[in-house]
Scaffold this active site. Structure first.
Site, mmCIF file in Angstrom:
data_model
loop_
_atom_site.group_PDB
_atom_site.id
_atom_site.type_symbol
_atom_site.label_atom_id
_atom_site.label_comp_id
_atom_site.label_asym_id
_atom_site.label_seq_id
_atom_site.Cartn_x
_atom_site.Cartn_y
_atom_site.Cartn_z
ATOM 1 N N ARG A 82 0.829 -1.205 0.000
ATOM 2 C CA ARG A 82 0.000 0.000 0.000
ATOM 3 C C ARG A 82 0.866 1.258 0.000
ATOM 4 O O ARG A 82 0.519 2.260 -0.650
ATOM 5 C CB ARG A 82 -0.926 -0.026 1.223
ATOM 6 C CG ARG A 82 -1.975 1.078 1.240
ATOM 7 C CD ARG A 82 -3.064 0.765 2.240
ATOM 8 N NE ARG A 82 -4.083 1.812 2.236
ATOM 9 C CZ ARG A 82 -4.289 2.658 3.240
ATOM 10 N NH1 ARG A 82 -3.544 2.583 4.338
ATOM 11 N NH2 ARG A 82 -5.229 3.579 3.168
ATOM 12 N N HIS A 86 0.420 4.232 -2.676
ATOM 13 C CA HIS A 86 0.128 5.607 -2.269
ATOM 14 C C HIS A 86 1.267 6.551 -2.636
ATOM 15 O O HIS A 86 1.042 7.758 -2.762
ATOM 16 C CB HIS A 86 -0.147 5.656 -0.766
ATOM 17 C CG HIS A 86 -1.528 5.226 -0.411
ATOM 18 N ND1 HIS A 86 -2.369 5.958 0.401
ATOM 19 C CD2 HIS A 86 -2.246 4.124 -0.774
ATOM 20 C CE1 HIS A 86 -3.533 5.332 0.526
ATOM 21 N NE2 HIS A 86 -3.482 4.216 -0.171
ATOM 22 N N ASP A 87 2.448 6.021 -2.819
ATOM 23 C CA ASP A 87 3.555 6.841 -3.312
ATOM 24 C C ASP A 87 3.376 7.139 -4.795
ATOM 25 O O ASP A 87 3.377 8.303 -5.221
ATOM 26 C CB ASP A 87 4.878 6.127 -3.069
ATOM 27 C CG ASP A 87 6.078 6.916 -3.589
ATOM 28 O OD1 ASP A 87 6.072 8.164 -3.455
ATOM 29 O OD2 ASP A 87 7.014 6.300 -4.118
ATOM 30 N N VAL A 90 0.717 9.656 -6.320
ATOM 31 C CA VAL A 90 0.854 11.085 -6.014
ATOM 32 C C VAL A 90 2.202 11.550 -6.541
ATOM 33 O O VAL A 90 3.239 11.178 -6.017
ATOM 34 C CB VAL A 90 0.747 11.348 -4.500
ATOM 35 C CG1 VAL A 90 0.881 12.831 -4.202
ATOM 36 C CG2 VAL A 90 -0.583 10.812 -3.957
ATOM 37 N N GLY A 92 4.008 10.537 -8.843
ATOM 38 C CA GLY A 92 4.908 9.500 -9.340
ATOM 39 C C GLY A 92 5.640 8.761 -8.241
ATOM 40 O O GLY A 92 5.575 9.098 -7.058
ATOM 41 N N ASP A 94 8.303 8.400 -6.283
ATOM 42 C CA ASP A 94 9.453 9.213 -5.894
ATOM 43 C C ASP A 94 9.674 9.254 -4.389
ATOM 44 O O ASP A 94 10.450 10.074 -3.889
ATOM 45 C CB ASP A 94 9.272 10.646 -6.413
ATOM 46 C CG ASP A 94 8.012 11.321 -5.859
ATOM 47 O OD1 ASP A 94 7.287 10.682 -5.053
ATOM 48 O OD2 ASP A 94 7.747 12.481 -6.220
ATOM 49 N N GLU A 108 2.754 14.275 2.832
ATOM 50 C CA GLU A 108 1.504 13.644 2.413
ATOM 51 C C GLU A 108 0.912 12.733 3.480
ATOM 52 O O GLU A 108 -0.222 12.265 3.350
ATOM 53 C CB GLU A 108 1.754 12.833 1.134
ATOM 54 C CG GLU A 108 2.210 13.686 -0.030
ATOM 55 C CD GLU A 108 2.849 12.864 -1.154
ATOM 56 O OE1 GLU A 108 2.765 11.615 -1.103
ATOM 57 O OE2 GLU A 108 3.461 13.474 -2.065
ATOM 58 N N ASN A 114 -4.245 8.945 4.023
ATOM 59 C CA ASN A 114 -3.038 8.406 4.651
ATOM 60 C C ASN A 114 -3.024 8.510 6.165
ATOM 61 O O ASN A 114 -2.395 7.678 6.840
ATOM 62 C CB ASN A 114 -1.802 9.139 4.108
ATOM 63 C CG ASN A 114 -1.620 8.961 2.616
ATOM 64 O OD1 ASN A 114 -2.088 7.976 2.038
ATOM 65 N ND2 ASN A 114 -0.951 9.905 1.986
ATOM 66 N N HIS A 213 -6.308 -6.074 -2.450
ATOM 67 C CA HIS A 213 -7.143 -6.205 -1.260
ATOM 68 C C HIS A 213 -7.362 -7.660 -0.857
ATOM 69 O O HIS A 213 -8.156 -7.937 0.049
ATOM 70 C CB HIS A 213 -8.478 -5.501 -1.470
ATOM 71 C CG HIS A 213 -8.376 -4.011 -1.410
ATOM 72 N ND1 HIS A 213 -9.466 -3.161 -1.503
ATOM 73 C CD2 HIS A 213 -7.295 -3.202 -1.252
ATOM 74 C CE1 HIS A 213 -9.058 -1.902 -1.419
ATOM 75 N NE2 HIS A 213 -7.749 -1.903 -1.269
ATOM 76 N N THR A 214 -6.660 -8.574 -1.502
ATOM 77 C CA THR A 214 -6.673 -9.949 -1.023
ATOM 78 C C THR A 214 -5.855 -10.095 0.254
ATOM 79 O O THR A 214 -5.897 -11.138 0.914
ATOM 80 C CB THR A 214 -6.144 -10.908 -2.101
ATOM 81 O OG1 THR A 214 -6.336 -12.259 -1.662
ATOM 82 C CG2 THR A 214 -4.664 -10.686 -2.374
ATOM 83 N N ASP A 266 -3.905 -14.285 -2.985
ATOM 84 C CA ASP A 266 -4.535 -15.184 -3.942
ATOM 85 C C ASP A 266 -5.734 -14.472 -4.580
ATOM 86 O O ASP A 266 -5.868 -13.261 -4.446
ATOM 87 C CB ASP A 266 -4.946 -16.493 -3.265
ATOM 88 C CG ASP A 266 -5.868 -16.272 -2.059
ATOM 89 O OD1 ASP A 266 -6.553 -15.231 -2.012
ATOM 90 O OD2 ASP A 266 -5.901 -17.141 -1.165
#
Length: 338
Positions: A82, A86-87, A90, A92, A94, A108, A114, A213-214, A266
Site C-alpha cells: 500500500r 500511495h507513493d 501522487v 509519481g 518518488d 503527504e 493516509n 485487497h486480497t 490469492d
C-alpha cells in the site's frame, strides 16, 4: 457460464513463468521472468540491473529483511504494498509519501487517505539504514519501496515481477494531490474508473490492481456505512462485521479485506465479490452489475490470469513518472530531504 480468459495452453506457459511462491519459499534472487514476457516502457535511465555494480547486495538485503519481517507480521506485507501504491499515485514513484511534516514542510502522511492509516514507515527506515551501511548514498528510497512491494507480495504467496531500478527521491511532496488523486473507498464504479484513468490505467487494470485487497485490513470507519446502510452485501457477512463494528463507536476496529484467506495473496478477493462479500463499498462496486463484472468473474475463475495481470499492472504502476538522472536526490534518511 463461460469464463472470460485466454486459452489453457497459454496459461500452462504462464504458470511456469510466473510461478507460485508460497510464504515458506525463498524469493528467486534474479529479476524474474515475468518482465521478459511483459513489455515495459523504455525508460532509458531505469534498468533491472541498475545496482549490479553500484550496490550488488541491495536486492539481497531487501529480500532478506522482507522475508524475515513479513514472516513475523504478515500484515506488514500488505502495508508495504500500500505504501508503494500511495507513493506512485501522487506525483509519481518518488518516495514523497515517506517525507514527514516539519515546521516548514508539509508532506503527504496527514492527507485524508493516509492519516492514521499507512503503516511500515519504521520498517522502511530500518531497511534504508541497513543498505546505507553497505552502499552509502546509492540506493533510493523510491526503489526500496518498489522492490519491497514486490518482495512482500511474493512472500505472501503472490506473483513476482521484474522491477526496473534507478528512481531518485523527490525533495517535494503534494498534500493536495494525496487528497485528490488517491481513490477513495467510498467511490462508485465510475469514480474508480476515472481515478485510475487519470493515472493512465484502464478499467481492467484497475480491477487487477484492486486485487491487492486480497491481503490487509481496513478500519471500521471506512466500511461502517456499507454494513449498516447498503443492500448488496451478504447478510451473514454483514452480521459478522457488525459484531466487529458496532453502529456507534469502534471506528478503529479492524476487519480483513479478504474474509476467506486473509494471510495469503490469492484470488479469493474476487470470489468473495461474487457472493457480495466485498468489505469496502469500492470493492463491491467492481461486481455490482457494471462493466467490470466480467473481469471479476474471470479472475475468480482463473487465478493465474489474475496473477499475470496483477504483475503486469504493478510493473506499469512502478514506472509512473520516476525521477531519474539529475532529478531529485538519494535521500540518506527516507523521512526527510538531505
Amino acid at each position: 457460464m463461460a469464463i472470460v480468459t485466454h486459452s489453457s495452453v497459454i496459461f500452462c506457459v504462464m504458470i511456469c513463468l510466473i510461478g507460485i511462491v508460497s510464504a515458506s519459499n525463498v524469493i528467486p534472487s534474479a529479476t524474474t521472468l515475468v518482465s521478459s514476457l511483459i513489455p515495459t516502457p523504455n525508460y532509458s535511465e531505469l534498468s533491472s540491473t541498475f545496482y549490479g555494480t553500484r550496490c550488488p547486495r541491495a536486492l539481497y538485503i531487501i529480500r532478506r529483511e522482507i522475508i524475515a519481517a513479513v514472516s513475523r507480521d504478515r500484515r506488514l506485507g500488505a502495508s508495504l504494498l500500500r505504501l508503494h501504491f500511495h507513493d506512485c499515485f501522487v506525483q509519481g514513484c518518488d518516495a514523497s509519501v515517506l517525507l514527514k511534516d516539519t515546521p516548514t514542510f508539509q508532506g503527504e502522511q496527514n492527507a485524508r487517505p493516509n492519516a492514521n492509516s499507512l503503516r511500515g514507515f519504521e520498517f522502511i527506515d530500518s531497511l534504508k539504514a541497513k543498505i546505507e551501511a553497505v552502499c552509502p548514498n546509492v540506493v533510493s528510497c523510491a526503489d526500496i519501496l518498489a522492490v519491497a512491494a514486490r518482495d512482500s507480495v511474493a512472500t505472501l504467496g503472490g506473483p513476482i515481477w521484474g522491477v526496473r531500478l534507478g528512481r531518485r527521491d523527490s525533495t517535494t511532496a503534494n498534500f493536495n494531490a494525496a487528497n485528490s488523486d488517491l481513490p477513495s473507498p467510498f467511490l462508485n464504479l465510475s469514480g474508480l474508473i476515472a481515478a485510475f484513468k487519470k493515472k493512465g490505467f484502464s478499467a481492467d487494470e484497475m480491477v487487477a490492481l484492486s486485487g491487492a485487497h486480497t491481503i490487509g485490513k481496513a478500519k471500521c470507519a471506512v466500511f461502517k456505512n456499507r454494513i449498516y446502510n447498503e443492500s448488496n452485501i451478504n447478510p451473514y457477512y454483514r452480521r459478522s462485521l457488525q459484531n466487529t463494528c458496532p453502529r456507534n463507536g469502534g471506528d478503529n476496529n479492524l476487519a480483513n479485506l479478504d474474509s476467506t484467506t486473509p494471510a495469503f495473496f490469492d484470488s479469493a478477493y474476487y470470489r468473495n465479490l461474487l457472493f457480495k462479500r466485498g468489505l469496502l463499498h469500492s470493492d463491491q462496486e467492481l461486481y455490482n452489475g457494471g462493466s467490470t463484472d466480467y473481469k471479476v468473474l474471470a479472475y475468480a475463475r482463473n487465478p493465474y490470469l489474475f496473477r499475470f495481470d496483477f504483475a503486469k499492472a504493478m510493473i506499469k504502476m512502478g514506472n509512473l513518472s520516476p525521477l531519474t538522472g539529475n532529478q531529485g536526490q538519494i535521500r540518506k534518511y527516507c523521512s526527510r530531504v538531505n
